[in-house]
Every structure is written in C-alpha cells, then in structure tokens.
Design an enzyme around this catalytic site. Structure first.
Site, PDB file in Angstrom:
ATOM      1  N   GLY A 498     -54.950   7.329  -1.977  1.00 48.11           N
ATOM      2  CA  GLY A 498     -54.785   6.622  -0.983  1.00 48.11           C
ATOM      3  C   GLY A 498     -55.715   6.607   0.216  1.00 48.11           C
ATOM      4  O   GLY A 498     -56.412   5.518   0.469  1.00 48.11           O
ATOM      5  N   ALA A 777     -46.651   3.199  -1.118  1.00 47.17           N
ATOM      6  CA  ALA A 777     -47.491   4.543  -1.390  1.00 47.17           C
ATOM      7  C   ALA A 777     -48.803   4.119  -1.935  1.00 47.17           C
ATOM      8  O   ALA A 777     -48.971   3.733  -3.133  1.00 47.17           O
ATOM      9  CB  ALA A 777     -46.473   5.009  -2.304  1.00 47.17           C
ATOM     10  N   THR A 778     -49.897   4.174  -0.968  1.00 42.59           N
ATOM     11  CA  THR A 778     -51.287   3.629  -1.459  1.00 42.59           C
ATOM     12  C   THR A 778     -51.727   4.677  -2.680  1.00 42.59           C
ATOM     13  O   THR A 778     -52.643   4.189  -3.388  1.00 42.59           O
ATOM     14  CB  THR A 778     -52.232   3.825  -0.316  1.00 42.59           C
ATOM     15  OG1 THR A 778     -52.246   4.936   0.320  1.00 42.59           O
ATOM     16  CG2 THR A 778     -51.760   2.904   0.870  1.00 42.59           C
ATOM     17  N   CYS A 779     -51.463   5.835  -2.587  1.00 43.51           N
ATOM     18  CA  CYS A 779     -51.934   6.679  -3.762  1.00 43.51           C
ATOM     19  C   CYS A 779     -51.625   6.235  -5.257  1.00 43.51           C
ATOM     20  O   CYS A 779     -52.135   6.352  -6.324  1.00 43.51           O
ATOM     21  CB  CYS A 779     -51.545   8.121  -3.712  1.00 43.51           C
ATOM     22  SG  CYS A 779     -52.010   9.024  -2.074  1.00 43.51           S
ATOM     23  N   PHE A 780     -50.251   5.657  -5.286  1.00 47.16           N
ATOM     24  CA  PHE A 780     -49.765   5.353  -6.519  1.00 47.16           C
ATOM     25  C   PHE A 780     -49.718   3.654  -6.648  1.00 47.16           C
ATOM     26  O   PHE A 780     -48.911   3.110  -7.579  1.00 47.16           O
ATOM     27  CB  PHE A 780     -48.480   5.857  -6.808  1.00 47.16           C
ATOM     28  CG  PHE A 780     -48.561   7.381  -6.342  1.00 47.16           C
ATOM     29  CD1 PHE A 780     -49.013   8.271  -7.279  1.00 47.16           C
ATOM     30  CD2 PHE A 780     -47.838   7.952  -5.261  1.00 47.16           C
ATOM     31  CE1 PHE A 780     -48.932   9.366  -7.170  1.00 47.16           C
ATOM     32  CE2 PHE A 780     -47.986   9.218  -5.025  1.00 47.16           C
ATOM     33  CZ  PHE A 780     -48.703   9.980  -5.952  1.00 47.16           C
TER      34      PHE A 780
END
Length: 854
Positions: A498, A777-780
């Site tokens: 993210g 949740a920007t990472c996922f």
C-alpha cells in the site's frame, strides 16, 4: 565479452587456454585445474579462482540480470572483470595509473596457443553470452568486442535489403506457385519499402531491386553467424573459438564441475543455410488478389462461410491499404475482448454495432474481411517466429528489416504482442534489490507552498526519491515485485504494498502539476481547446545534467511499471509516447498539443487563396522573423541569425515547414532521456514491438473506467454480490464523476488506475452502522463496508472517506520526527532474509542433479 546472468546462483565465468581439460568426475571447472590453464570469477561466493584456489574478489554477490564483463589484454598479460560497467576491485593496475581506478584480477600469466571464453555452471543456473553480435552494453574504453565488428544480423539485413543483385523472390514453392500477388503497402515514393501480406513476404525495393524474403523456410542455429543462401555470402573476420562447459556438482574446491565431454569448439565459419528456394518475381505487386478455390486458405474458411448469408465472388479486391488493415486489427482486438475468445474462435459476423467505429471497413464485404483476417493471422504467426532474429538496433537504417517491421507494427494482434511481451518479461525478471527508502511527506508538502525556494523540486517526494536512487543500477526495476519498500516519516504504515503504491501515485501527481518543473501543461491544456487538454509536456528548456537525470529516472519508473503492472498516473500526449517507441510524427501530433499554432500555420499557408497579395502580406507581417515560441514560452531561431531574417511572401512556406519541424522536436532531448531510462529496464526490442497506444496502456493503465469495468476486477469475500451494501456501493459509484472514481480507487489500493483486483468484505459494527466509515486495506486492495441503511448514506460516507482519509497510519504508532529530516536509504531486512533463504536453498543441491547441467 559480456555475460548476462539468467540466475543468481553458482557459476564460474572467465577464460581458458587451449590446453585446458575439464574433469567433470572430480569437479574441475574453469579456474579449478592445477596446471593453471584457466581463470574465473564466482561472485555468488565473491571469489576468484586460479589453480583451484579461491581468493576474495568483488564487493557484492551477483544477481539475475547483472552483466559481467570479461576483459583480457594479451599484450600486457592482464585480466579484468566488471559488474554492470564497474571494474571489480582486487589490486590496482600500477602500469595504468592511479587516476583511472582500473582493477586487475589476474596478471603475469602465460598463454599457449590462444585463449577462449569459458564458464562452468551448477545445475539450473544459466546465462547468455554476447561476443559482439549485439553492441556491448558496458564496453570499456580502449577494448573491442571479441566477435566480429559487423554482426551477422546486420549482414543478413545487408544481403536481403541493401545488396543489389538480380531480382529474386526467396519463398516456399507453395507461395511462388500462386501467380496472384497481393497488394503491397508503399511507405512513401522514395522509400521503396513494401509488405506483401497476401504471399506473406517481407519485401524491400531498393533502387529498382525488389527482394521478398519469405520466412516460412528460415531457420536459425546457435552455432554461429548464419551465411544466407544466395549468390553472395557475406564474410567477416574469424572469431576465436568459444569453449562452453556446463556443470552440475561441486568438486573438491566446492566449485561447479564442467561438462562430462570435452569443450565444444564453435567457429563462426560454420554456417546454416536456410532451406528456401529462389525464383524470379512475376507480375505486378499491386495486382488483385484472386484466391483459388482449391487454396488451403479458401478451404479452411469454407466451414465458416457456409454459415453466412453472403454471396461468394470468384475474385475479391482489398483496396483499403495499411490504414484499413490497422482498423481490421483493432476490430478483431475489440471482438476478442468482447466475445472473450482468441483469434481462432472470434466471430466477425456479429457485433454490427462496432462497425461504425471503423470507417474504412464499412463498405467491405464480410467475405473479403474474413479473407484478409486469415492473411493477417498468417503474417502474425510469421512475425512470432522471425521476431527473435530481428536486430531492432537498426530500426533507423532505411531499408533494413527492422525499419520495415516498425512501420507495420500496427498489424500485430494484441494477443500476439502480449504473448511475446509476457514471455520476454518473465524470462528477464529478477528479484530486484532489498531497498528501503524513508521519505518526508511533510517536507514535500512545504515545498508545494514555497515553490520559488526549490526551483528544481528536490524537496518533493519525487526529488527525494531521485536523490536516493538516481545512481543505483536499473536492476532494482527489473522485477515483478515492489521496487523498494517505503517508510513515510511520522506515519505508522507497514509497507506490504500500500505505501509503495501511494508513493508512486504521489510522485506522479507531483510530476503532473506545478510542484515539479519537469512537465508543463500543453498549450491546448492552457487554452482549453483541441484534443488532450489534460496532458502535460516535458519542459523543452530543461537540459541540465540534473534535469536529464530526472527524466531518465522517469523512464526507469516506466519500465518498472511495465514489469510489475503498477500503473503510473501520467497524462502525456501522443507526441511523447511516439517518441519513446520511435513512431514517426506528423502535423496531427503538433495539433494534439497546440491546435492554435496549427491553425495559424494553415491560415499562413492558404493566405494567397484568401486574396492576400504580396504587398498586403509584407505590410501586415513586416515584423515577423524566422523565430518561433516553444511550449514553455522560450523563443528559438529557426535558422542561423533567424531573429534578423524576415518572413516574406516568397519564403513563408519554408517558415511554415521549419516551425512544424522545430515544434515537433522541441522535447526531443527530454523524451530521449526518458527512453534511455526505459530501455535500461525493458529490452529495446520489446519497446519497438509496441505501438504508442499499447505502450501508454502498459505504463499508465486505464485512467477513465466505468463501474462495469471495475466490477469485472472485483471479488467478494464473506458477502454476496447481491448484498444490499454491495448494490449501494455500485449505485453510488455510478453517480460519481470520473475524478471521484479515481479517488475511490486510490482509497482502496493506493493507485488511481486499473487494473485493481478489488476485494469487497462486510464490516461488522457495534451499534448503528450509519455512524461508521468504510475501511480500506491498500496493501490487499480490500474494502470493508458497513451495512448502511440507504444508498444516500453509502454515498455520503464513501465520498467523505475518499476525500479526507488519505493517510496510511493505522498499522502502528509512529515515532516522533523532525520536520526537516532528510530522506534515507536503507536495507529492507525482511526482504533480504527472504532472498538469503532462497540462496541457501539454491546452494544445497542433491547428487541427483549431477547430469543436469547447461
């Protein structure tokens, strides 16, 4: 010679004399023989090998994608090695001088009967050698490539394109036996270039000589330079024999052992003659194409034609030219995507709604289109075979095969291009580097408020990143993973993807704004007229070393975006993308950035038709000189002493032509710098394969997308796609503007463009769900939605979140920091540990790999 590593593992690369004898049973490879007839380096273990003894050498381990240079000076009896252009250190060469910093690996050795390149490999490791067949990437000053100066690919081009001899057509018997020749594409009255697609011939007409090379029978050989069939065979100086030894198991010195057979001696005098026949060309290349009813192409199409309500004609004509073929390729690409079928399954007889988008195809019979489609498919199949043999470094050489292919790359189907690009990218991807950068967003925010204090933008996020990474190897971008891990000073974010994407997005936003001076709004942007009003152009006057370095870094980012599928939010006009892929420019490209300028020039050109006499012209434009204003406002001279050269009625056309030329090339230096950065990350020939539109999509993704397109990328976890909160979300997004949808994408992913594999989940709440905001949740790429009571509440909460909740700071409590803290470069320890574990696994090889060597 140079060696490009395909893997990072155990290899010994260097030189051997003709007296060297490998002993595979004892693990004696290059550098291991006790007699001292071989020398090698092994940067996997950071050692150099001589007489079976390894001594420390090099400052770091090599990695996939690294280029190892192997240099020998016969007269002075010294050997040197480089890694990505930097000499590797051991002891200084006192005979050269301290000022050069040249390093020597081996010296004072004897050579009996000559010397050859050699390498030993552990199983599953490999590399590619360049002895001069292509230009060396890091050739040291004063050294020459081991191989012939004029490459065998150039000799093939010379033979088939530039050599003048009797007219021949090299083709298969099936092709030459058909007297009907399909239409060719002329590329200008003087170029003499043509593509005969109906017979699947690559054609070139130079000085009245028409040569067509049919590729169906061509074959290649790894043995050495190919000597083409024909009346004259190009000759070149003989290259030294090449010894290649493969290995699989470490010997007494833990070195990779050589092949179990004697070294294979390769000589460029060995030739491979393509199995092709020659016969004179008959008939005009512009004749009608009359397919025979018995031809294989016609027979294969009959099952499809029987389903159509059309009349079969005994002959058909394709008069559309290159533009119509490009439209047909675009139509097929759209149909494949819409029907979710490949080239062999797509149905041209449906989806009539698309035909209005292709005006050159409106009046063409469906039967003719299907015939032409079959020809284009064969042409693409040939290109897939021939493509690896083309030397695209010769793209600017008029008459070369590369220059011809570049003119017709628009005839390649999207799926064919994608297959080639994906396979090459996959084969050349590495692990990157375990880099961690710490950036100060507070410092970048202050820079935006006081632009005058930092004219070059070094305090911006892009400037901080460039300062840390501009001198590092492009290898960090040659990966499908993140290029680096990001820490934002004072923000509690753990980078699992993210923050990295947020970093890329913010850098692109800076580049496409006044926060950085590298790009300026196009004149169409400033005047709000014409096409591409949202685009930015490289600043023509920015040519200092710092600025050129920044443009080069932007090119590296573009290459990394292609490899990692991380789209960049860049809004650049076609003139930039065409410059990157070396597509020719025309007046429409100038109109796309400055429509007012083109209108003025057209009025200037037609001024006589409007009744303006010479006297009227000279009075009206008495102060006009041979100068013009560039997009950034700078005034330049069109000719020497142009400021003092008036524009007259007689020379006005020359003035118009010079203005067009200068304006089309005003950003040439900046675009070339970006291109150099791009090709340092992505192979040059892949760039030449793409059209400018394909490159833009590869680098930037899709900025304007519909909710329907977003749905296609969405999955649902612990929630049904028919759940009311999901329906509320889609309805709210339908009512949003394009910019608001981009903000939504950035909220959930850190990027503003597709592709994004969105995951929607339910958010459990305590009490009234209407009091909660959605959570991302920007990472996922994950979005959690509360069970809102209505669509109106969903839209209100969503717009608030995507507008105001931009910080990524919920992973942990951030430390206190100084607002003036400088950016820092470090090591991503977690990623480094993962790579070291992979290396450890690679070093532990089982005895069953003994016979698996390269």
């Amino acid at each position: 010679y140079e060696v490009t590593l395909s893997t990072h593992g155990l290899m010994q690369i260097g030189w051997v004399t003709n007296s060297f004898t490998p002993v595979p049973q004892s693990g004696v490879g290059v550098g291991d023989d006790s007699a001292g007839h071989s020398w090698s380096i092994d940067l996997f273990r950071k050692l150099k090998w001589r007489k079976g003894v390894g001594t420390p050498f090099g400052h770091r381990k090599w990695a996939a994608g690294d280029v190892v240079g192997c240099a020998v000076d016969i007269d002075r009896r010294i050997m040197k090695f480089s890694l990505n252009g930097e000499w590797l250190a051991d002891e200084r060469d006192a005979t050269v001088g301290e000022d050069t910093g040249t390093m020597v690996a081996f010296s004072t050795f004897e050579i009996d009967q000559g010397i050859s390149p050699a390498a030993s490999f552990r199983a599953s490791n490999g590399c590619s050698f360049n002895f001069g067949g292509y230009p060396l990437r890091y050739k040291p000053e004063g050294y020459q490539s081991l191989g012939i100066a004029d490459t065998w690919l150039e000799k093939i081009d010379d033979y088939y394109s530039l050599e003048q001899f009797n007219t021949y057509m090299l083709a298969s018997k099936d092709a030459t036996s058909n007297p009907s020749m399909g239409p060719c594409y002329p590329f200008g009255p003087d170029s003499g270039l043509a593509f005969n697609l109906s017979a699947m011939h690559v054609s070139s007409n130079i000085s009245g000589v028409n040569i067509s090379a049919a590729t169906a029978g061509l074959s290649s050989s790894p043995v050495g330079p190919i000597s083409p069939a024909g009346p004259r065979s190009p000759a070149g100086p003989r290259m030294p024999d090449i010894s290649l030894t493969g290995a699989s198991k470490a010997g007494p010195s833990s070195s990779p052992s050589p092949a179990q057979s004697s070294p294979r001696r390769l000589s460029p005098r060995q030739t491979c003659t393509p199995p092709i026949s020659a016969s004179p060309i008959r008939g005009s290349p512009a004749r009608r194409l009359m397919p025979q009813a018995s031809s294989p192409l016609f027979q294969r199409m009959m099952p499809d034609l029987s389903l159509l309500n059309v009349t079969l004609h005994p002959e058909w004509v394709w008069e559309g030219g290159l533009e119509a073929d490009e439209e047909l390729v675009s139509l097929v690409n759209k149909l494949c995507k819409k029907q979710k079928r490949n080239l062999h399954q797509v149905n041209l007889s449906v989806d009539a709604s698309l035909w209005h988008q292709f005006p050159r195809l409106k009046n063409v019979l469906l039967l003719n289109l299907m015939h032409r489609f079959g020809i284009l498919k064969k042409f693409n199949k040939i290109l897939q075979t021939v493509f690896p043999l083309i030397n695209f470094e010769m793209g600017n050489r008029e008459g070369s095969v590369a220059s011809i292919l570049l003119r017709v790359r628009g005839l390649m189907f999207h799926s064919v291009t994608e297959d080639i690009i994906k396979s090459v990218i996959k084969a050349t991807n590495g692990r990157g580097e375990p880099i961690k950068i710490t950036l100060n967003r507070m410092r970048a925010a202050r820079h935006k408020q006081k632009l005058s204090e930092d004219g070059d933008g070094v305090s911006s996020l892009f400037g901080q990143t460039h300062e840390l990474l501009c001198n590092r190897s492009p290898r960090m971008f040659k990966t499908s993973q993140r290029f680096w891990s990001v820490v934002f000073t004072g923000e509690g974010a753990e980078d699992v993807g993210g923050p990295f994407r947020e970093h890329l997005t913010e850098m692109c936003n800076e580049l496409m704004s006044d926060a950085l001076p590298l790009f300026i709004p196009t004149p169409n942007n400033r005047s709000n007229i014409g096409n591409y009003r949202d685009c930015w152009l490289p600043r023509p006057s920015y040519t200092t070393p710092l600025h050129i370095s920044m443009y080069t870094f932007i090119g590296m980012l573009m290459g990394g975006a292609i490899r990692s599928s991380e789209p960049l939010g860049l809004y650049l006009p076609p003139i930039v993308w065409k410059g990157l892929v070396r597509q020719p420019l025309d007046r429409s490209d100038l109109e796309n950035i400055d429509k007012i300028c083109v209108q003025c020039l057209e009025h200037f050109r037609a001024i006589e038709d409007n009744g303006v006499t010479e006297d009227m012209f000279n009075r009206t434009f008495a102060t006009e000189t041979f100068t013009t204003q560039l997009s950034d406002g700078d005034t330049v001279e069109l000719i020497p002493n142009g400021r003092n050269s008036p524009v007259t009625f007689e020379n006005r056309n020359e003035y118009i032509q010079l203005v067009e030329q200068v304006r089309l090339k005003e950003c040439e230096r900046q675009i070339e710098a970006m291109r150099q950065g791009l090709v340092s990350v992505v192979p040059y020939y892949l760039l030449m394969l793409m059209t400018w539109k394909e490159l833009e999509i590869k680098v930037c993704g899709k900025s304007d997308f519909t909710v329907k397109e977003l749905k296609e990328w969405t999955t649902y976890e612990n929630i049904s796609k028919d759940d009311r909160r999901v329906q509320y979300l889609w309805q709210a997004l339908e009512e949003c503007s394009a910019s608001e949808r981009r903000k939504f994408l950035r909220f959930v992913s850190g990027r503003e463009r597709l592709p994004v594999k969105l995951r929607i989940m339910a958010l459990c709440t305590k009490g009234n769900p209407d009091q909660y905001l959605p959570k991302a949740a920007t990472c996922f790429f994950a979005l959690e939605l509360p069970d809102y009571s209505s669509r109106e509440v969903m839209k209100e909460k969503l717009l608030y979140a995507i507008t105001h909740c931009l910080d990524i700071d919920t992973d942990f409590r951030a430390r206190e920091f100084d607002e003036n803290e400088a950016p820092q470069l470090g090591i991503d320890e977690h990623r480094q540990e993962e790579e070291e574990m992979e290396v450890d696994e690679d070093t532990v090889q089982s005895d069953s790999d003994l016979d698996d060597f390269l």
